[in-house]
Design an enzyme around this catalytic site. Structure first.
Site, PDB file in Angstrom:
ATOM      1  N   GLU A 103      28.969  22.442  84.025  1.00 23.89           N
ATOM      2  CA  GLU A 103      28.613  23.446  83.000  1.00 23.89           C
ATOM      3  C   GLU A 103      28.224  24.774  83.662  1.00 23.89           C
ATOM      4  O   GLU A 103      28.575  25.851  83.176  1.00 23.89           O
ATOM      5  CB  GLU A 103      27.489  22.913  82.117  1.00 23.89           C
ATOM      6  CG  GLU A 103      27.970  21.738  81.260  1.00 23.89           C
ATOM      7  CD  GLU A 103      26.849  21.089  80.489  1.00 23.89           C
ATOM      8  OE1 GLU A 103      25.908  20.559  81.132  1.00 23.89           O
ATOM      9  OE2 GLU A 103      26.885  21.107  79.249  1.00 23.89           O
ATOM     10  N   GLU A 123      27.888  12.863  81.018  1.00 23.19           N
ATOM     11  CA  GLU A 123      26.646  12.686  80.252  1.00 23.19           C
ATOM     12  C   GLU A 123      26.700  11.506  79.290  1.00 23.19           C
ATOM     13  O   GLU A 123      25.706  10.814  79.078  1.00 23.19           O
ATOM     14  CB  GLU A 123      26.320  13.965  79.456  1.00 23.19           C
ATOM     15  CG  GLU A 123      25.781  15.115  80.297  1.00 23.19           C
ATOM     16  CD  GLU A 123      26.854  15.981  80.929  1.00 23.19           C
ATOM     17  OE1 GLU A 123      28.018  15.538  81.005  1.00 23.19           O
ATOM     18  OE2 GLU A 123      26.534  17.103  81.355  1.00 23.19           O
TER      19      GLU A 123
HETATM   20  C1  LIG Z   1      13.371  16.454  71.013  1.00 25.42           C
HETATM   21  C2  LIG Z   1      13.627  16.755  72.405  1.00 25.42           C
HETATM   22  C3  LIG Z   1      14.841  17.578  72.593  1.00 25.42           C
HETATM   23  C4  LIG Z   1      15.038  17.713  74.005  1.00 25.42           C
HETATM   24  C5  LIG Z   1      16.292  18.379  74.335  1.00 25.42           C
HETATM   25  C6  LIG Z   1      16.299  18.457  75.805  1.00 25.42           C
HETATM   26  C7  LIG Z   1      17.389  19.299  76.274  1.00 25.42           C
HETATM   27  C8  LIG Z   1      17.539  19.108  77.725  1.00 25.42           C
HETATM   28  C9  LIG Z   1      18.587  20.048  78.216  1.00 25.42           C
HETATM   29  C10 LIG Z   1      19.430  19.344  79.179  1.00 25.42           C
HETATM   30  C11 LIG Z   1      20.652  20.147  79.431  1.00 25.42           C
HETATM   31  C12 LIG Z   1      21.770  19.211  79.677  1.00 25.42           C
HETATM   32  C13 LIG Z   1      22.383  19.381  81.013  1.00 25.42           C
HETATM   33  C14 LIG Z   1      23.489  18.426  81.323  1.00 25.42           C
HETATM   34  O1  LIG Z   1      24.496  18.484  80.335  1.00 25.42           O
HETATM   35  C15 LIG Z   1      22.975  17.055  81.480  1.00 25.42           C
HETATM   36  C16 LIG Z   1      23.348  16.469  82.795  1.00 25.42           C
HETATM   37  O2  LIG Z   1      23.836  17.096  83.686  1.00 25.42           O
HETATM   38  S1  LIG Z   1      23.016  14.827  82.979  1.00 25.42           S
HETATM   39  C17 LIG Z   1      23.576  14.480  84.630  1.00 25.42           C
HETATM   40  C18 LIG Z   1      25.044  14.371  84.717  1.00 25.42           C
HETATM   41  N1  LIG Z   1      25.433  13.964  86.040  1.00 25.42           N
HETATM   42  C19 LIG Z   1      25.755  12.724  86.361  1.00 25.42           C
HETATM   43  O3  LIG Z   1      25.789  11.844  85.541  1.00 25.42           O
HETATM   44  C20 LIG Z   1      26.061  12.462  87.806  1.00 25.42           C
HETATM   45  C21 LIG Z   1      25.278  11.291  88.289  1.00 25.42           C
HETATM   46  N2  LIG Z   1      25.473  11.045  89.697  1.00 25.42           N
HETATM   47  C22 LIG Z   1      26.582  10.487  90.208  1.00 25.42           C
HETATM   48  O4  LIG Z   1      27.552  10.216  89.543  1.00 25.42           O
HETATM   49  C23 LIG Z   1      26.573  10.180  91.662  1.00 25.42           C
HETATM   50  O5  LIG Z   1      25.243  10.066  92.069  1.00 25.42           O
HETATM   51  C24 LIG Z   1      27.266  11.245  92.532  1.00 25.42           C
HETATM   52  C25 LIG Z   1      26.739  12.623  92.217  1.00 25.42           C
HETATM   53  C26 LIG Z   1      28.768  11.162  92.306  1.00 25.42           C
HETATM   54  C27 LIG Z   1      26.995  10.931  94.025  1.00 25.42           C
HETATM   55  O6  LIG Z   1      27.406   9.614  94.291  1.00 25.42           O
HETATM   56  P1  LIG Z   1      27.060   8.899  95.692  1.00 25.42           P
HETATM   57  O7  LIG Z   1      27.392   9.804  96.774  1.00 25.42           O
HETATM   58  O8  LIG Z   1      27.670   7.557  95.642  1.00 25.42           O
HETATM   59  O9  LIG Z   1      25.472   8.786  95.747  1.00 25.42           O
HETATM   60  P2  LIG Z   1      24.498   7.994  94.767  1.00 25.42           P
HETATM   61  O10 LIG Z   1      25.091   7.783  93.447  1.00 25.42           O
HETATM   62  O11 LIG Z   1      23.969   6.807  95.488  1.00 25.42           O
HETATM   63  O12 LIG Z   1      23.331   9.076  94.579  1.00 25.42           O
HETATM   64  C28 LIG Z   1      22.537   9.474  95.690  1.00 25.42           C
HETATM   65  C29 LIG Z   1      21.132   9.685  95.193  1.00 25.42           C
HETATM   66  O13 LIG Z   1      21.111  10.774  94.302  1.00 25.42           O
HETATM   67  C30 LIG Z   1      20.540  10.387  93.062  1.00 25.42           C
HETATM   68  N3  LIG Z   1      21.197  11.137  91.991  1.00 25.42           N
HETATM   69  C31 LIG Z   1      22.495  11.284  91.806  1.00 25.42           C
HETATM   70  N4  LIG Z   1      22.747  12.095  90.765  1.00 25.42           N
HETATM   71  C32 LIG Z   1      21.543  12.470  90.296  1.00 25.42           C
HETATM   72  C33 LIG Z   1      21.115  13.309  89.228  1.00 25.42           C
HETATM   73  N5  LIG Z   1      21.993  13.953  88.440  1.00 25.42           N
HETATM   74  N6  LIG Z   1      19.811  13.468  89.034  1.00 25.42           N
HETATM   75  C34 LIG Z   1      18.909  12.861  89.819  1.00 25.42           C
HETATM   76  N7  LIG Z   1      19.237  12.040  90.859  1.00 25.42           N
HETATM   77  C35 LIG Z   1      20.540  11.862  91.085  1.00 25.42           C
HETATM   78  C36 LIG Z   1      20.802   8.895  92.990  1.00 25.42           C
HETATM   79  O14 LIG Z   1      19.897   8.272  92.123  1.00 25.42           O
HETATM   80  C37 LIG Z   1      20.595   8.496  94.422  1.00 25.42           C
HETATM   81  O15 LIG Z   1      19.202   8.453  94.627  1.00 25.42           O
HETATM   82  P3  LIG Z   1      18.552   7.332  95.541  1.00 25.42           P
HETATM   83  O16 LIG Z   1      18.985   6.034  94.979  1.00 25.42           O
HETATM   84  O17 LIG Z   1      19.103   7.546  96.912  1.00 25.42           O
HETATM   85  O18 LIG Z   1      17.092   7.569  95.430  1.00 25.42           O
END
Ligand SMILES: CCCCCCCCCCCCC[C@H](O)CC(=O)SCCNC(=O)CCNC(=O)[C@H](O)C(C)(C)COP(=O)(O)OP(=O)(O)OC[C@H]1O[C@@H](n2cnc3c(N)ncnc32)[C@H](O)[C@@H]1OP(=O)(O)O
Length: 717
Positions: A103, A123
């Site tokens: 995004e 997401e």
């Molecule tokens: C009434 C109340 C109303 C409230 C409204 C609130 C509004 C809020 C506004 C929000 C705006 C929205 C924004 C957006 O649209 C939302 C998002 O972006 S959600 C996140 C989307 N992203 C993903 O789903 C990606 C997730 N990650 C992965 O797919 C993989 O991790 C990767 C990036 C491809 C990397 O893969 P690998 O190399 O294999 O590594 P790992 O998977 O093992 O990850 C390593 C390590 O990183 C941690 N991690 C990965 N991604 C995230 C993340 N997005 N956030 C936090 N942490 C992340 C993962 O847990 C691992 O951690 P560890 O296990 O080593 O501690």
């Protein structure tokens, strides 16, 4: 955080720096806003490049922040400010641009991607929707239909496909940041109006697109709500002006954000990652245990399981000796393995990898492999014989693994001269499709053996969970009680259709009786014979519906004796149009058989509602999950949940059985188990587990605190 530097005097370079995936935490959002404003203010700067450190653009919003109150600058105005800027901003995408990361890139005026990068809006897999403009900007870039598909599935798109879809403007094999910097300089002075996606007009989507997608999702999503909200958000993009579409996106996100499904799916995301960090009761853990490389492997037995395991190994590029003593089975197995590999090759437009497999009838050919996976049928005597021979034939440092789904790994290890090299590798059928692998450590399994099996599982693309050795390990130990309850429900008045309908409404892809027909009723029959519950080993002095001192339902045994083994014989719990048929129909013959059975044993049929089906089947399974945690067979509730989501069709948006128990409320689970145990005192496993009682006594702490209540066996290391 984010770093800022100036390149070639006029290019502002903003580098996201929040390892490991540059998630958009509040600190990072704050830093980006600040650096973008700085670059826009600086009269020397004519263009801006945004990239990520360590070869990753951005993994999206910081999912961990969702559990607490969101602080810091919100993403939407930050991205809007970039898009509205008067200087061209180029996203340099390496690694991944997922979720909020994509995004952010869509708010930039141009996107350059490394050819190995991937982009996507995953997401929906977290129970959310892309709420930083993704549902409004992506359709304006790719057209509605591709955007709808990507947003409702969360599919990752490789850079070359992203280029075709128009998501990125250029793909490079060179240094992406350098290419982006040159590109940014080359577009300075060009009009930005057309590059602002929020200003683009959308062409009309094909007729019926939203209705069709919605209908497909309702079929496929098994009760998940996020995909439906995604359709509604993209529909808003197609029908409303940008600003109104953004309002709709925000409102839909608000309904999803605090939902139980979003919590379950985000829990599942972290649970899947936590199981890779395994630890054993003896103190060994993934942090200190080194895996050995596996170059050559062998698989013994070319039945359904063996074939699937061979295919998985070959797909990972490992050379395999596939051994089978039965000539006919060897021939059929070879044909099927080659057919799957050829289909793979066609799909990927590559040469088949059958040269990696050597088929043989001789065990002596296994003398030089690094690791053996025995996958013959569940017969302890046969398996022991094989392990004895392997112990003599294989090189001394070869790991000996068994694919048993329930038998005692220690008993097998004991017949070898190297019990420390023995572990279970329990694959799930079909092994080349199913994601789950239970790695079963025995009493003597070395940390190196466990680490090697876990590492191999990862290489095969499996979600591997280390579990202790007990009958059925984690998955099947729990499953046994779930199946048994389903059979008891038939005795008491239900039909297979009623039970399956309740389970499918809950979200299982298939009810338990359909699953049983698919895998074959003889699978369980063989296990029950081995356990002395039916066949030659039975103590016939017990009443007919009691075995080994407790209630037993012989219903499935009776069907097997009649040759009704499920799909393969066209009859099981359902009726199929022909042997091998896939479409289950209610079987009047089975219904009459149930009526006769009940009358023979003096059982009065009663009406059983859906709540009872769910409570009896699921709470008994959950109760066993608590026993498993108490016994130290699984190291935490996440292990149990990952096993059920990836191996047993538990709906992901319900987190897994232990997460579900937390959501329902531990005191309710306890109260219902007490009720059912009182009603069925001859079913000992309905008695609530001591751990469940302990948790309730301690105020039902949330699932993340349960580990503190588990017994910690003394470390031997
Ligand atoms: C009434 C109340 C109303 C409230 C409204 C609130 C509004 C809020 C506004 C929000 C705006 C929205 C924004 C957006 O649209 C939302 C998002 O972006 S959600 C996140 C989307 N992203 C993903 O789903 C990606 C997730 N990650 C992965 O797919 C993989 O991790 C990767 C990036 C491809 C990397 O893969 P690998 O190399 O294999 O590594 P790992 O998977 O093992 O990850 C390593 C390590 O990183 C941690 N991690 C990965 N991604 C995230 C993340 N997005 N956030 C936090 N942490 C992340 C993962 O847990 C691992 O951690 P560890 O296990 O080593 O501690």
């Amino acid at each position: 955080m984010a770093k800022y530097s100036r390149l070639h005097g006029s290019v502002g370079l903003i580098s996201l720096a929040n390892p490991p995936v540059n998630a958009l935490s509040s600190v990072v959002r704050h830093a980006i806003s600040e650096k973008v404003a700085k670059a826009f203010r600086d009269p020397e700067v004519t263009c801006v490049v945004i990239c990520g450190e360590n070869g990753v653009f951005c993994g999206g919003a910081d999912i961990r922040e969702f559990a607490s109150t969101m602080r810091g600058p919100p993403l939407v105005p930050m991205i809007d400010a970039i898009e509205e800027g008067e200087k061209p901003v180029v996203a340099a995408i390496e690694g991944v641009a997922f979720g909020g990361g994509l995004e952010l890139a869509l708010g930039c005026h141009y996107r350059i991607a490394h050819y190995k990068a991937r982009v996507g809006l995953p997401e929906v897999t977290l129970g959310l929707l892309p709420a930083a403009g993704g549902t409004q900007r992506l359709p304006r870039l790719t057209g509605v239909a591709p955007a709808l598909q990507l947003i409702t599935t969360g599919r990752h798109v490789a850079a070359p496909e992203a280029l075709k879809l128009g998501i990125v403007d250029q793909v490079t094999e060179q240094n992406t940041v350098e290419v982006a910097v040159q590109f940014a300089k080359s577009v300075v002075g060009q009009a930005l109006h057309n590059r602002r996606l929020s200003l683009r007009q959308l062409s009309c989507p094909p007729d019926g697109l939203f209705e069709e997608t919605m209908a497909q999702i309702k079929q496929r999503a098994r009760g998940a709500v996020a995909p439906i909200a995604c359709v509604q958000a993209v529909k808003a993009a197609a029908t409303l002006p940008f600003k109104a579409g953004m309002d709709k996106e925000r409102d839909l996100m608000a309904t999803l954000f605090n939902s139980g499904q979003a919590k379950a799916l985000q829990y599942s995301f972290f649970a899947q990652r936590s199981v890779a960090k395994w630890n054993l009761p003896n103190g060994a853990h993934s942090g200190i245990s080194k895996a050995r490389a596996v170059h050559r492997a062998a698989v013994i037995g070319l039945g359904t399981m063996g074939r699937g395991i061979v295919v998985s190994l070959v797909r990972a590029g490992i050379s395999v000796i596939a051994m089978e003593t039965n000539e006919k089975q060897l021939h059929t197995g070879k044909k099927m393995v080659i057919a799957i590999l050829e289909k793979d090759a066609q799909k990927h437009n590559a040469a088949p990898r059958a040269d990696l497999v050597h088929f043989t009838e001789r065990l002596s050919d296994l003398s030089n492999v690094d690791l053996v996976i025995e996958a013959v049928y569940e017969d302890m005597v046969l398996k022991k014989d094989i392990f004895k021979q392997l112990s003599m034939i294989c090189k001394p440092d070869a790991f000996l693994c068994t694919n048993t789904s329930a038998l005692n790994v220690d008993e097998l290890a004991a017949v070898t001269g190297r019990p420390e090299m023995v572990v279970g590798m329990h694959f799930f059928a079909p092994a080349h499709v199913m994601k789950l692998l239970e790695v079963v450590y025995g009493q003597h399994s070395s940390p190196e053996a466990v680490a090697t099996a876990m590492q191999l599982g990862k290489r095969l693309g499996k979600v591997s969970v280390a579990v202790g050795n007990c009958p059925g390990f984690v998955g099947n130990r729990m499953m046994k009680l779930y199946v048994e309850q389903a059979h008891f429900l038939l005795e008491e008045g239900a039909t297979p259709e009623q039970v399956d309908e309740a389970l499918e409404e809950f979200g299982f892809a298939m009810g338990i009786f359909k699953v049983s027909d698919l895998s074959g009723l003889d699978v369980g029959w063989r296990v029950r014979k081995e356990a002395g519950l039916t066949g030659a080993g039975v103590d016939w002095k017990e009443p007919p519906r009691r075995r080994q001192g407790r209630r037993y339902s012989p219903l499935a045994d009776l069907l097997c004796e009649k040759g009704h083994l499920g799909q393969k014989t066209s009859r099981g719990w359902y009726l199929y149009e022909k042997p091998g048929g896939r479409d289950p129909k209610p079987d009047q013959g089975l219904h009459s058989f149930l009526v006769e059975y009940r009358s023979k044993y003096g059982l009065k049929a009663r009406r059983i509602d859906k709540d009872e089906v769910l409570e009896r089947c699921l709470f008994s399974l959950i109760n066993e999950g608590f026993c498993i945690l108490d016994d130290g067979i699984a190291s935490g509730p996440e292990d149990v949940d990952v096993i059920y989501v990836h191996g047993y069709g538990w709906p992901r948006h319900r987190g897994g059985p232990m997460f579900y128990a937390d959501m329902v409320g531990l005191s309710k689970v306890l109260e219902r188990l007490e009720f059912y145990h009182q009603a069925h005192p001859d079913v000992p496993y309905l008695k609530p587990s001591p751990l469940l009682r302990k948790l309730v006594r301690n105020g039902s702490p949330p699932i993340r605190e349960w580990r503190e209540f588990l017994k910690r066996p003394h470390s031997h290391l």
